[in-house]
Design an enzyme around this catalytic site. Structure first.
Site, PDB file in Angstrom:
ATOM      1  N   ASP A   1      15.016 -14.616 -12.179  1.00 48.39           N
ATOM      2  CA  ASP A   1      13.999 -15.388 -12.115  1.00 48.39           C
ATOM      3  C   ASP A   1      14.617 -15.622 -13.200  1.00 48.39           C
ATOM      4  OD1 ASP A   1      14.747 -12.508 -13.738  1.00 48.39           O
ATOM      5  OD2 ASP A   1      12.994 -11.568 -13.635  1.00 48.39           O
TER       6      ASP A   1
ATOM      7  N   GLU B   1      15.257 -14.105 -16.655  1.00 49.40           N
ATOM      8  CA  GLU B   1      16.327 -13.482 -17.545  1.00 49.40           C
ATOM      9  C   GLU B   1      17.105 -13.464 -16.505  1.00 49.40           C
ATOM     10  OE1 GLU B   1      15.991  -9.624 -19.855  1.00 49.40           O
ATOM     11  OE2 GLU B   1      14.383  -9.556 -18.253  1.00 49.40           O
TER      12      GLU B   1
ATOM     13  N   TYR C   1      11.166  -8.142  -4.433  1.00 48.69           N
ATOM     14  CA  TYR C   1      11.033  -7.706  -5.979  1.00 48.69           C
ATOM     15  C   TYR C   1       9.816  -7.781  -6.333  1.00 48.69           C
ATOM     16  CZ  TYR C   1      13.123  -9.398 -10.189  1.00 48.69           C
ATOM     17  OH  TYR C   1      13.679  -9.698 -11.486  1.00 48.69           O
TER      18      TYR C   1
ATOM     19  N   ARG D   1       8.844  -8.549  -9.952  1.00 46.22           N
ATOM     20  CA  ARG D   1       8.270  -9.491 -10.513  1.00 46.22           C
ATOM     21  C   ARG D   1       8.069 -11.105 -10.076  1.00 46.22           C
ATOM     22  NH1 ARG D   1      12.550  -6.874 -13.784  1.00 46.22           N
ATOM     23  NH2 ARG D   1      11.962  -5.644 -15.167  1.00 46.22           N
TER      24      ARG D   1
ATOM     25  N   HIS E   1       9.382 -16.648  -4.799  1.00 45.12           N
ATOM     26  CA  HIS E   1       9.390 -15.770  -4.479  1.00 45.12           C
ATOM     27  C   HIS E   1       8.254 -15.031  -3.243  1.00 45.12           C
ATOM     28  CE1 HIS E   1      10.266 -13.210  -7.631  1.00 45.12           C
ATOM     29  NE2 HIS E   1      11.439 -14.568  -8.350  1.00 45.12           N
TER      30      HIS E   1
END
Length: 972
Positions: free
Chosen positions: A102, A104, A328, A330, A375
């Site tokens: 992502d 970050e 994942y 997020r 994703h």
């Protein structure tokens, strides 16, 4: 590679130490897996900027005149981590940056590249789940670093720094401080979220309730019965709650029954005792399953079904991901891979039969155009989903509940629609010459479909009380005669919109496009921590502090808290992530202004006068105003007969919500007898009266000082004025002793003995036999504590102030400061530290949570929570602190005022030789090259080896007392 040269390993760098062991096991001995433990560097604080850089970077750590170039420094806690990574890079023949996929994660990878400066090929390794197949596939299918994502994250970081550091100081000056003295803050998303909660409370405060009545009864056919509700009288529909607006006015023509009318009608219906079926209507329907979880919907459902806060939910989901149980967590995507769709369908068939799944797999459209969330949805990991029952022994309670939720939602998302039939019956009754019509509905599911696995929760909504509960109706036909029993008239009142819960606030933020799901948990945590919002059950209740903050922002920073403007910022950041906008150009427009917007700098520089008193005032009635002061909210009551007199101040109960402070409730508080000013008795030592009072800043006790007796003329009864004395000025009259009550005390129950103990504080516990210093016990801003000279230690309870003995106090001082003396108060506990051999604990100290092994203490850095601390992280933090060594002691030379002469204040006087920590302050140790526009080209993004090092040179803080750093800088 030349013959005979040893073959190095591939170095894989992940963010979390928890992932290291699993990934190392999946990749084998040809790889070395290390962790960066999150971010290794960030924008510098002002003290870390060298003197020669302060002119450019001093205000924000950002050069706003040079394309908003940020000045980064390596976190002091990460110097050992960076050194370890550099050592590993030297021995590697390839580096794989495997941080999260992502914005970050991409930014962390870029910072690693900038700081480590590897001379071997560097690739970006990404994966959505931590399974053997996924990790091996990711290692074989790498890509280049996505600089557009890096730009988007850096823009977000710069934007938040500019916004927060320009707006927050205005709050400090005009509003004050938050809960327990915490500094107030403003932020791009947190301010909009706070405004939403305050706006909902304003709507509740303006709401005017309306009353309406109806009639309920039970209809009986043979042995079957069902509940009915009066719907129409003489053809006119009866009023329901949804027929009224927020001011209590009708929105359409309906019949509103009064209490008397409803009772008369109920009596007539009960007398009739019979009804006929006048209409029957059946409608088929279907319900479709919800899409698999995104970050936002997972937070919402965890709040509704598991009673988890958004922060707690994300912490649990993070652990499940790092342990390899889910993908994942997020993501904005609702898509499932073909393997996941197959796994879900197969499991649904195995559990519920062939009809449980539709002929074709379900495909959910993803409405997000956000580049960073490209994703899958959140689902169980792997190509064959493990059932919740099979993983019980591997997960803790919260992890298992969360996994069960995700598993059920994923399976249900690929199952067939549920099919039902709703039947509505109308019953007619002759009620004393008036035609009364009752209705009842019943729903029967003919095929449960996905409901066999999962049903989504729902938030509270207005009008829920008007909806009849689902029930089963008997077989009926038009013309059937039914008995009517249990007839009852019922009164109702309309209700305001429900307050936001964490789940509904997350949903509202997402619907408005404010913030990103990955940040919602931290945003809610911030507004709770600042004291803008408190929780009452699941509801979020704004404080009067929040009202003042939002009022200031609305009046003077209107654009910055406008919902559409805030959402547009998110869209712009997404456009930067997609490479459609340029970072520098966009930041210039936001900060300096453009044709489309005023610009943050122009807003701040042209604020004008802000009346803090009016800003912190809310009018309750003509004579009553709520004000928010340094010590919290209170009522300012003006005497209508003496408007120029000093207003009376009335305290407000802490648990009184803003919408509950109506003019009538305010008057009750004003008229209530004052709980204080109660005489407790005389102090036997001086015969002075001791009184308990309820003051503006809370309840307290006071030892009154008797007034001097005056002379009285016995003949006239008049007071004889004493002749004025000439000479020195009159001595200032002594002030009475006062002491605040403890939190556990109240003005109603405190007695004289306790009051005398309070007045005698601080209490001398005894004398330290080694130092000869007195040890005292007292209460302070942060709670009860001991004090010995300048050394203070916290106590567990206020009662210890009166009870603690000298031996107990010395035992506390014998322990490390804020150390392990309270085993039961540990926030988290781990195995023994490999160095000290003592157990590692996370504790809550005076200045926040910290990690300790009883010998070394490390404060948990801002941005990390207790839930983020694992055993590996704790061991690394303690090791870094030991390597850093104790902080250098301050020398008293700085206090010698005569030594600070003009001649001494020269540049030459401030040399690195004069400081023992020179390695930390030299410019060589912290260098930041300016961004080269040429470094960001399409070619730079597609080259096999990373060539963006010219974008920003790494700023590495040299470890203390290591001279070779300057030498290394010179070589560069």
């Amino acid at each position: 590679m030349p013959q005979g040269q040893p073959h190095g390993k591939k170095l894989v760098i992940v963010e979390s130490p928890t992932k290291m062991k699993s990934i190392q096991g999946y990749l084998g001995d040809d790889y070395e897996v290390l962790s960066s433990v999150g971010h290794i560097r960030d924008l510098a604080s002002k003290k870390d900027i060298p003197a020669d850089k302060k002119a450019s970077y001093g205000k924000y750590s950002i050069d706003v005149d040079n394309d908003f170039d940020p000045y980064y420094v390596v976190n002091e806690r990460k110097t050992k981590t960076v050194a370890e990574l550099k050592r590993a890079v030297k021995d590697a023949d390839e580096v794989l940056l495997a941080t999260d996929e992502d914005r970050e994660g991409e930014a962390i990878a870029w910072h690693l590249l900038e700081v480590l400066k590897p001379k071997v090929p560097v690739k970006r390794m990404v994966f959505h789940e931590i399974t053997k197949d996924a990790i091996r596939a990711a290692a074989e299918n790498t890509r280049e670093l996505d600089l557009a994502l890096v730009d988007a994250q850096e823009t977000r970081r710069v934007l938040d720094r500019l916004y927060g550091w320009d707006v927050s100081p205005v709050l400090w000056r005009k509003v004050g401080s938050g809960r327990e003295g915490a500094a107030l803050s403003a932020g791009r998303v947190q301010s909009a979220a706070t405004r939403m909660v305050v706006q909902r409370e304003r709507e509740r405060m303006a709401f005017v309730a309306a009353s309406y009545w109806d009639v309920e009864a039970t209809a009986v056919k043979a042995a079957d019965s069902f509940a009915t509700r009066l719907a129409r009288v003489d053809g006119a529909p009866l009023a329901r709650g949804t027929d009224f607006d927020d001011l209590g006015q009708l929105k359409k023509a309906v019949l509103v029954l009064s209490e008397d009318e409803a009772r008369q009608l109920a009596a007539a219906i009960e007398a009739a005792a019979e009804a006929s079926v006048s209409n029957l209507e059946s409608k088929p329907g279907t319900r479709s399953p919800k899409a698999p979880f995104t970050t936002s919907t997972l937070q919402q459902e965890a709040g509704r079904k598991l009673s988890m806060s958004a922060k707690h939910a994300m912490s649990v989901a993070q652990r499940l991901y790092e342990k390899g149980f889910i993908t994942y967590m997020r993501t904005d995507s609702t898509a499932l891979s073909s393997q996941a769709v197959t796994a879900a369908r197969q499991q649904a068939v195995a559990l519920y039969g062939e009809k449980a799944v539709p002929l074709n797999p379900r495909v959910y459209r993803n409405n997000s155009k956000n580049a960073q969330e490209a994703h899958e949805a959140i689902r169980p990991s792997g190509e064959d989903f493990r059932t919740p029952a099979s993983v019980t022994s591997e997960l803790d309670r919260d992890e298992h509940r969360m996994y069960d939720l995700i598993w059920k939602r994923t399976i249900a998302s690929q199952m067939s629609d549920a099919k039902y039939e709703t039947t509505t019956v109308t019953l007619s009754v002759d009620a004393g010459g008036r035609a009364a019509e009752f209705t009842a509905s019943g729903t029967v599911y003919t095929f449960k479909g996905f409901l066999e696995a999962y049903e989504e929760g729902r938030d509270e909504k207005r009008g829920d009380s008007d909806k009849a509960d689902d029930q089963s109706l008997p077989v009926l036909a038009v013309g059937d005669r039914l008995a009517i029993r249990d007839v009852e008239s019922k009164g109702h009142s309309t209700t305001p919109k429900p307050r936001y819960t964490e789940a509904s606030l997350v949903k509202a933020l997402e619907e408005k496009g404010i913030g990103r799901p990955s940040t919602f948990a931290s945003i809610i945590d911030v507004i709770l921590d600042r004291g803008y919002v408190t929780k009452r059950g699941q509801a979020l209740v704004p404080s009067w502090l929040a009202f003042s903050v939002v009022r200031l922002l609305e009046e003077h920073f209107a654009d910055l808290v406008d919902y559409d403007f805030t959402a547009a910022l998110e869209d712009d950041l997404d456009a930067i992530a997609r490479g459609e906008q340029q970072r520098g150009e966009w930041l210039r427009s936001f900060y300096f202004g453009s044709d489309e917007q005023v610009g943050l700098r122009n807003i701040v520089e042209n604020l004008g006068e802000i009346d803090a008193r009016e800003l912190n005032a809310t009018r309750i009635s003509d004579t009553t105003t709520l004000r928010f002061g340094k010590y919290g909210p209170y009522l300012d009551v003006v005497d209508a007969e003496q408007p120029d007199a000093e207003p009376r101040r009335v305290n407000i109960p802490d648990d009184l919500a803003p919408d509950e402070l109506t003019p009538a409730r305010a008057q009750e508080l004003i008229d209530a007898p004052v709980a204080g000013n109660r005489v407790l008795g005389e102090n036997p030592e001086n015969n002075r009266l001791v009184v308990v009072k309820d003051g503006r800043f809370g309840p307290y006790v006071e030892e009154t000082i008797p007034e001097e007796p005056v002379a009285v003329d016995e003949a006239t009864g008049e007071v004889i004025e004493a002749p004025k004395k000439r000479g020195p000025k009159k001595e200032v009259a002594p002030k009475p002793r006062t002491a605040s009550l403890f939190k556990s005390m109240s003005v109603e129950t405190i007695d004289l003995d306790t009051a005398l103990q309070l007045l005698d504080l601080p209490r001398t516990v005894g004398t330290d036999p080694e130092s000869g210093e007195a040890i005292t016990a007292q209460n302070g801003r942060y709670g009860p504590y001991l004090k010995r000279g300048t050394d203070s230690r916290s106590l567990d309870t206020e009662a210890q102030i009166f009870d603690i003995t000298l031996e107990q106090a010395l035992a506390i001082y014998a322990l490390p400061k804020y150390g392990a003396r309270r085993a039961s108060s540990a926030l988290a506990e781990f195995d023994n530290d490999p160095v000290s051999g003592k157990p590692i604990r996370v504790r809550d100290g005076r200045f926040g949570a910290y990690v300790t092994d009883g010998e070394t203490n490390v404060t948990i850095p801002r941005g990390q929570t207790v839930a983020d601390i694992t055993y590996e992280v704790a061991v690394q933090m303690l090791a870094d602190k030991r390597a850093k060594g104790p902080a250098p002691k301050r020398t008293p030379a700085r206090r010698a005022a005569p030594a600070k002469t003009t001649a001494a204040k020269t540049t030459a006087a401030k040399t690195t030789a004069a400081k023992t920590t020179a390695a930390k302050t030299t410019a060589a140790a912290k260098t930041t090259a300016t961004k080269s526009p040429a470094a960001k080209t399409t070619a730079a993004k597609t080259t096999a080896t990373k060539t963006t090092a010219a974008k920003k040179a790494p700023v590495v803080k040299a470890p203390a007392k290591k001279a070779p750093v300057a030498e290394a800088a010179a070589q560069k």
